[in-house]
Design a protein around this motif. Structure first.
Motif, PDB file in Angstrom:
ATOM      1  N   ARG A  38       0.839  -1.515   0.390  1.00 42.04           N
ATOM      2  CA  ARG A  38       0.192  -0.390  -0.208  1.00 42.04           C
ATOM      3  C   ARG A  38       1.065   1.421  -0.177  1.00 42.04           C
ATOM      4  O   ARG A  38       1.472   1.530   0.959  1.00 42.04           O
ATOM      5  N   GLY A  39       1.063   2.089  -0.933  1.00 36.38           N
ATOM      6  CA  GLY A  39       1.979   2.717  -1.489  1.00 36.38           C
ATOM      7  C   GLY A  39       3.328   1.971  -1.347  1.00 36.38           C
ATOM      8  O   GLY A  39       3.982   0.712  -1.783  1.00 36.38           O
ATOM      9  N   ARG A  40       4.437   2.790  -0.145  1.00 31.70           N
ATOM     10  CA  ARG A  40       5.545   2.422   0.197  1.00 31.70           C
ATOM     11  C   ARG A  40       5.674   1.009   1.400  1.00 31.70           C
ATOM     12  O   ARG A  40       6.526   1.155   1.455  1.00 31.70           O
ATOM     13  N   THR A  41       4.002   0.943   1.912  1.00 30.51           N
ATOM     14  CA  THR A  41       4.406   0.171   3.117  1.00 30.51           C
ATOM     15  C   THR A  41       4.716  -1.320   1.929  1.00 30.51           C
ATOM     16  O   THR A  41       3.656  -1.060   1.537  1.00 30.51           O
ATOM     17  N   VAL A  42       5.170  -1.752   3.320  1.00 30.19           N
ATOM     18  CA  VAL A  42       5.141  -3.631   2.727  1.00 30.19           C
ATOM     19  C   VAL A  42       4.481  -4.217   4.224  1.00 30.19           C
ATOM     20  O   VAL A  42       5.502  -3.958   5.183  1.00 30.19           O
ATOM     21  N   ARG A  43       3.437  -4.937   4.137  1.00 34.65           N
ATOM     22  CA  ARG A  43       3.594  -6.029   5.071  1.00 34.65           C
ATOM     23  C   ARG A  43       3.160  -7.595   4.399  1.00 34.65           C
ATOM     24  O   ARG A  43       2.893  -7.288   3.119  1.00 34.65           O
ATOM     25  N   TYR A  44       3.024  -8.579   5.117  1.00 35.00           N
ATOM     26  CA  TYR A  44       3.221 -10.351   5.040  1.00 35.00           C
ATOM     27  C   TYR A  44       2.082 -10.517   5.133  1.00 35.00           C
ATOM     28  O   TYR A  44       1.258 -10.125   7.075  1.00 35.00           O
ATOM     29  N   LEU A  45       1.403 -11.355   4.858  1.00 31.65           N
ATOM     30  CA  LEU A  45      -0.275 -11.797   5.612  1.00 31.65           C
ATOM     31  C   LEU A  45       0.415 -12.880   6.069  1.00 31.65           C
ATOM     32  O   LEU A  45       1.593 -13.464   5.865  1.00 31.65           O
ATOM     33  N   VAL A  46       0.821 -13.400   7.237  1.00 31.04           N
ATOM     34  CA  VAL A  46       1.300 -14.437   8.218  1.00 31.04           C
ATOM     35  C   VAL A  46       1.272 -15.926   7.661  1.00 31.04           C
ATOM     36  O   VAL A  46       1.511 -16.675   7.912  1.00 31.04           O
ATOM     37  N   THR A  47      -0.363 -16.047   7.592  1.00 30.81           N
ATOM     38  CA  THR A  47      -1.076 -17.092   6.794  1.00 30.81           C
ATOM     39  C   THR A  47       0.279 -17.404   5.029  1.00 30.81           C
ATOM     40  O   THR A  47       0.490 -18.633   5.195  1.00 30.81           O
ATOM     41  N   ASP A  48       0.382 -16.453   4.548  1.00 32.17           N
ATOM     42  CA  ASP A  48       1.174 -16.449   2.882  1.00 32.17           C
ATOM     43  C   ASP A  48       2.443 -16.830   3.719  1.00 32.17           C
ATOM     44  O   ASP A  48       3.221 -17.688   3.085  1.00 32.17           O
ATOM     45  N   LEU A  49       3.394 -16.690   5.116  1.00 34.70           N
ATOM     46  CA  LEU A  49       4.589 -16.602   5.241  1.00 34.70           C
ATOM     47  C   LEU A  49       4.723 -18.133   5.492  1.00 34.70           C
ATOM     48  O   LEU A  49       5.923 -19.234   5.479  1.00 34.70           O
ATOM     49  N   ILE A  50       4.144 -18.758   6.394  1.00 36.35           N
ATOM     50  CA  ILE A  50       3.732 -19.874   6.685  1.00 36.35           C
ATOM     51  C   ILE A  50       3.532 -20.730   5.560  1.00 36.35           C
ATOM     52  O   ILE A  50       4.113 -21.871   5.564  1.00 36.35           O
ATOM     53  N   ALA A  51       2.964 -20.790   4.765  1.00 38.98           N
ATOM     54  CA  ALA A  51       2.812 -21.466   3.443  1.00 38.98           C
ATOM     55  C   ALA A  51       3.954 -21.599   2.898  1.00 38.98           C
ATOM     56  O   ALA A  51       4.143 -22.568   2.008  1.00 38.98           O
ATOM     57  N   TRP A  52       4.255 -20.476   2.672  1.00 39.89           N
ATOM     58  CA  TRP A  52       5.421 -20.260   1.834  1.00 39.89           C
ATOM     59  C   TRP A  52       6.363 -20.999   2.155  1.00 39.89           C
ATOM     60  O   TRP A  52       7.117 -21.817   2.051  1.00 39.89           O
ATOM     61  N   MET A  53       6.387 -21.192   3.957  1.00 39.00           N
ATOM     62  CA  MET A  53       7.970 -21.781   4.433  1.00 39.00           C
ATOM     63  C   MET A  53       7.469 -23.354   3.780  1.00 39.00           C
ATOM     64  O   MET A  53       8.618 -24.037   4.260  1.00 39.00           O
TER      65      MET A  53
END
Length: 75
Positions: A38-53
């Motif tokens: 959102r603009g210059r702000t970056v966020r990670y969705l916890v479920t995405d992090l877990i799924a990626w791992m």
């Protein structure tokens, strides 16, 4: 239903064990876990992090690959 949990790069580092700089490099290279911008702000969705791992999960690795010579000699 519960709201999705978004975290900062620092929290993503804590969750994945990968440094913020590594996550940034991967993001710029189009690799690593998905992000939300959102603009210059970056966020990670916890479920995405877990799924990626979990995508990198290896059930079992062979510690030593037996060569044909070793196999022929019964090693």
């Amino acid at each position: 239903p519960p709201l999705p949990q978004y975290v900062t790069e620092s929290k993503a580092e804590h969750i994945t064990g990968f440094k913020v700089g590594t996550l940034r490099n991967w993001r710029c290279a189009g690799k690593g876990p998905p992000v939300v911008r959102r603009g210059r702000t970056v966020r990670y969705l916890v479920t995405d992090l877990i799924a990626w791992m979990e995508e990198g999960r290896v059930e079992r690795e062979v510690a030593h690959r037996v060569t044909p010579r070793e196999e022929a000699n019964g090693v």
